[in-house]
Structure formats: C-alpha cells, structure tokens
Design an enzyme around this catalytic site. Structure first.
Site, mmCIF file in Angstrom:
data_model
loop_
_atom_site.group_PDB
_atom_site.id
_atom_site.type_symbol
_atom_site.label_atom_id
_atom_site.label_comp_id
_atom_site.label_asym_id
_atom_site.label_seq_id
_atom_site.Cartn_x
_atom_site.Cartn_y
_atom_site.Cartn_z
ATOM 1 N NE ARG A 1 -2.798 0.529 3.617
ATOM 2 C CZ ARG A 1 -1.957 0.898 4.453
ATOM 3 N NH1 ARG A 1 -1.449 1.977 4.578
ATOM 4 N NH2 ARG A 1 -2.098 -0.078 5.587
ATOM 5 C CE1 TYR B 1 -18.000 10.438 -15.012
ATOM 6 C CE2 TYR B 1 -16.574 10.725 -13.053
ATOM 7 C CZ TYR B 1 -17.379 10.031 -13.900
ATOM 8 O OH TYR B 1 -17.957 8.771 -13.669
ATOM 9 C CG ASP C 1 -10.292 15.790 -14.940
ATOM 10 O OD1 ASP C 1 -9.239 15.108 -15.580
ATOM 11 O OD2 ASP C 1 -10.907 15.107 -14.450
ATOM 12 C CE LYS D 1 -13.082 7.745 -18.745
ATOM 13 N NZ LYS D 1 -13.147 7.580 -17.149
HETATM 14 N N1 PLP Z 1 -12.216 12.990 -15.097
HETATM 15 C C1 PLP Z 1 -12.836 12.810 -16.067
HETATM 16 C C2 PLP Z 1 -12.829 14.031 -16.950
HETATM 17 C C3 PLP Z 1 -13.760 11.810 -16.426
HETATM 18 O O1 PLP Z 1 -14.271 11.610 -17.574
HETATM 19 C C4 PLP Z 1 -13.551 10.698 -15.398
HETATM 20 C C5 PLP Z 1 -14.490 9.549 -15.595
HETATM 21 O O2 PLP Z 1 -15.325 9.315 -16.649
HETATM 22 C C6 PLP Z 1 -13.030 11.004 -14.291
HETATM 23 C C7 PLP Z 1 -12.427 12.121 -13.915
HETATM 24 C C8 PLP Z 1 -13.006 9.890 -13.152
HETATM 25 O O3 PLP Z 1 -12.120 8.798 -13.463
HETATM 26 P P1 PLP Z 1 -12.630 7.230 -13.231
HETATM 27 O O4 PLP Z 1 -13.596 6.708 -13.838
HETATM 28 O O5 PLP Z 1 -11.151 6.753 -13.569
HETATM 29 O O6 PLP Z 1 -12.756 7.163 -11.639
#
Ligand code: PLP
Length: 380
Positions: free
Chosen positions: A46, A103, A175, A200
């Site tokens: 961890r 998101y 992000d 992604k």
């Molecule tokens: N940020 C964006 C722009 C996303 O599209 C997503 C998920 O679709 C996330 C964060 C969250 O990521 P995760 O699904 O890997 O938890």
C-alpha cells in the site's frame, strides 16, 4: 528526452536483477527486511510497490516534472480516488470552487459527499473569468478545472485561472484527462496539481481503471504521498503494469485520435442531419482561440446535437454498430453515449445539467472511413 521517448523510458529502466526490458508486475504485498526497519526501500505494497513507482515516475515525467526537482506523482485506483485524495487536503469549512461543466462523478463527490460533511462548494463558469473572481470566497481552498470540459468541450484559460487561484491562496487542480499531457501541460501554465483518470487515454485500451495526481510542489507531493498511504486508494501492480503498457503509445494514439476526430468533425459539420457540432478545433467554437493558445491539437472527443432532438440522439446511439454504445472514453475503440442519460445523470437539475439531446463521441483509432460509414448508417 522528448515526450514519445519519455513515454517509453521514464521510470522504466531495465529491471536491475534480470534485465527485463519491461517493468515486472511485482505481485507482492510485502518485502523481506534485513533487520527491523532495514529494507531495500519497500516495506508494504500500500505504501510503495515497484511497478507503481515506475508508473508514478512515468506520469510525472509526461506532465513535465523533471527528475530530482522535488515534484512527482501519486497513482491511484481510479480517477475518482485521485479526486478524493484532493478532498483530503481540505478541512471542514473550506470552500471548493467547481466549474459549471465537468464529469458528473467529480461533481457528485464534491457536492454530495464532501458537501454533506461540512465543506462549502459553489459553481462558476470557468470561461467567464469575472464570474470566477466573483465566486472566490475568503475560505476558498480548492479551485477545480476540467479543460476541455466533459461533455460540452468548453475550454478555459488555465493560466488566467491559475492566477486567480494564486491570489485566493487556493490549490488549483486541473483535470487533464481529455487533453492528456501530449496535447496540454497545465503545470507549465501555473496549475498546482494535474489530475488524470488514467482509465481513459493514458491507459488507452479500455482494460483498466486508474488515476493519478501530478505536482511540481514538493510540499504538496509529500502530503499527497502521505494521504495515498494513509487513505490507501492505490492501484494494484497489474493495473499499474497495464497503464504503463498503454502509456508507451500515447503519442501515436493521440495523433490518430486527433486526425480521426478532425475528419469526423468536418463530415458532421457538412451534414444537414446535424444541428450543432462541438469541437474545440472548429474555428466557430467559442473558445477556439484559447484552445489554440494552450493545446497542441484538439483531442479525440466530439459532442454533437442531431436534428430531431432527444429521439434522434437516442436512435443514433442505439444504431451504431462499430462504434459501441458505452460509457467511458479514450480507448482505441470508438464509443458513443448520451451524457444526460448515462455519464452525467448525477448532475440532472444542477448548474452542470447537460442538454438531453447531446451525443458524445470518443473517436478511436480505427480507419476513419469505417467510422464515418457507421455513423452515416446510424443517422439514416
Ligand atoms: N475526470 C474525467 C474528465 C472523467 O471523464 C472521469 C470518468 O469518466 C473521471 C475524472 C473519473 O475517473 P474514473 O472513472 O477513472 O474514476
């Protein structure tokens, strides 16, 4: 080293014991010690695991953190796990400023989890800098930005937002999931932290869920490393390996995602069955000039609204065959979805609500002629 070379080599030296050119999957939870507290740098998985260490070094390098600078990254079990670590930086009573398009899960975490635990939050349009300035409060400690945004593909000026955050004494987190560091490097524009859903484009093959945070700030990194171990949302070594494997081809994949998205955008824009095409690379996109100034290219995500409203949108999403109807994005295979009914249900009725006839396309790296034929069939 340049980007494509770092993607293959940063943190990925041949294994010191065997010479393996691929970072091994260290499938171990613990490490034998020579004497109590005397070990080779690893105690418990961890806290640290060599496969994860390699991924963290690669992620940091791709976001432009130089080795030995004190900056670095923490890899997490998902993008949301990375967002939750950012939440642990705060204290109850602190204010979080969120963008008005993001998101849905990010909004859900800050508004519905932290918001119910005594944190303040509010929303501002990040493309309206006066609105952002006006929304800052004396207790604003975290400013959040996604650019391009999910799913409206708005583009906000990272450097201008960073200046507002600096003046407010807030940590500014960007992000960078949609753009990836191949196309946009927010740390160079003043962001304190970059977040990724490595699920992604970075993983790139729709076969692993993961996330990460990258910073140049040694103090922040130390705190995030502490939180990573204290809270424990870490990726396992198999996941770290898969993400590293994906990362190696990020540059060539992104070029193809961008080429295909450009061709599909041109085709959609000329089609009378389409009401509106949203892509930051289009000259008539409201943020095109900001996008040109901070992105190398415009990415693989397209949103559009068909003539015929919600029924037409659902019909198209159900009819594509090669393009799978599925959540997520950024993989080699193209995906289509309806955000209002799928990824963004948690923002219904809020400032982040998305139009119900919006279709989101994650353009993959297939032959673009096949993709256009599939979309054309679905639109007919
Ligand atoms: N940020 C964006 C722009 C996303 O599209 C997503 C998920 O679709 C996330 C964060 C969250 O990521 P995760 O699904 O890997 O938890």
């Amino acid at each position: 080293m340049r980007f494509e070379t770092r993607a293959i080599h940063a943190g990925q030296e041949p294994d010191p014991t065997t010479g393996s050119v691929v970072v091994p999957i260290y499938a171990t939870s613990t490490y034998a010690q020579d004497a109590p507290g005397k070990h080779a740098g690893y105690e418990y998985s961890r806290t640290d695991n060599p496969t994860r260490t390699a991924l963290q070094e690669a992620l940091a390098s791709l976001e432009g953190v130089t080795e030995g600078s004190g900056g670095g990254s923490v890899a997490t079990a998902s993008g949301m796990a990375a967002a939750s670590l950012m939440g642990y930086l705060l204290k109850a009573g602190d204010h979080i400023l969120l963008p008005n398009d993001a998101y849905g899960g990010t909004f859900r975490f800050f508004a519905r989890v932290l918001g119910e635990q005594g944190f303040e939050w509010s929303v501002a349009d990040p493309t309206d800098l006066d609105a952002v300035r006006a929304a800052v409060r004396p207790n604003t400690r975290l400013m959040w930005l996604e650019t391009p945004t999910n799913p409206m593909l708005r583009v906000a000026d990272i450097a201008a937002m960073a200046e507002i955050a600096r003046d407010a004494g807030a940590v500014f987190c960007v992000d960078n999931t949609f753009a990836t560091p191949y196309l946009q490097r927010p740390l160079d524009r003043g962001a304190d932290v970059v977040l990724h859903s490595t699920t992604k484009y970075l993983g790139g093959h729709s076969d692993v869920v993961g996330g990460g945070l990258v910073t140049r700030d040694a103090g922040l990194l130390e705190r995030l490393r502490f939180l990573q171990n204290a809270a424990g949302p870490v990726p396992g070594p198999f996941d770290a390996y898969l993400t590293l494997r994906g990362l190696k081809t990020l540059g060539v994949r992104m070029d193809r995602h961008c080429d295909n998205a450009t061709s599909i955008t041109e085709w959609l824009s000329a089609d009378s069955r389409i009401e509106e095409v949203i892509y930051p690379g289009l000259a008539d996109h409201p943020d095109h000039s900001v996008a040109q100034s901070q992105m190398d290219r415009f990415g693989g995500m397209i949103s559009f609204r068909p003539v015929g409203g919600i029924e037409a949108a659902h019909r198209i999403a159900e009819r594509t065959e090669l393009v799978f109807l599925a959540e997520s994005l950024g993989g080699v295979e193209s995906l289509i979805e309806i955000p209002a009914a799928m990824t963004h249900t948690s923002v219904a009725g809020t400032d982040l609500e998305v139009p119900d006839d919006l279709v989101r396309l994650s353009v993959g790296i297939e032959n673009v002629a096949d993709l256009i034929e599939d979309l054309d069939r679905a639109l007919s």
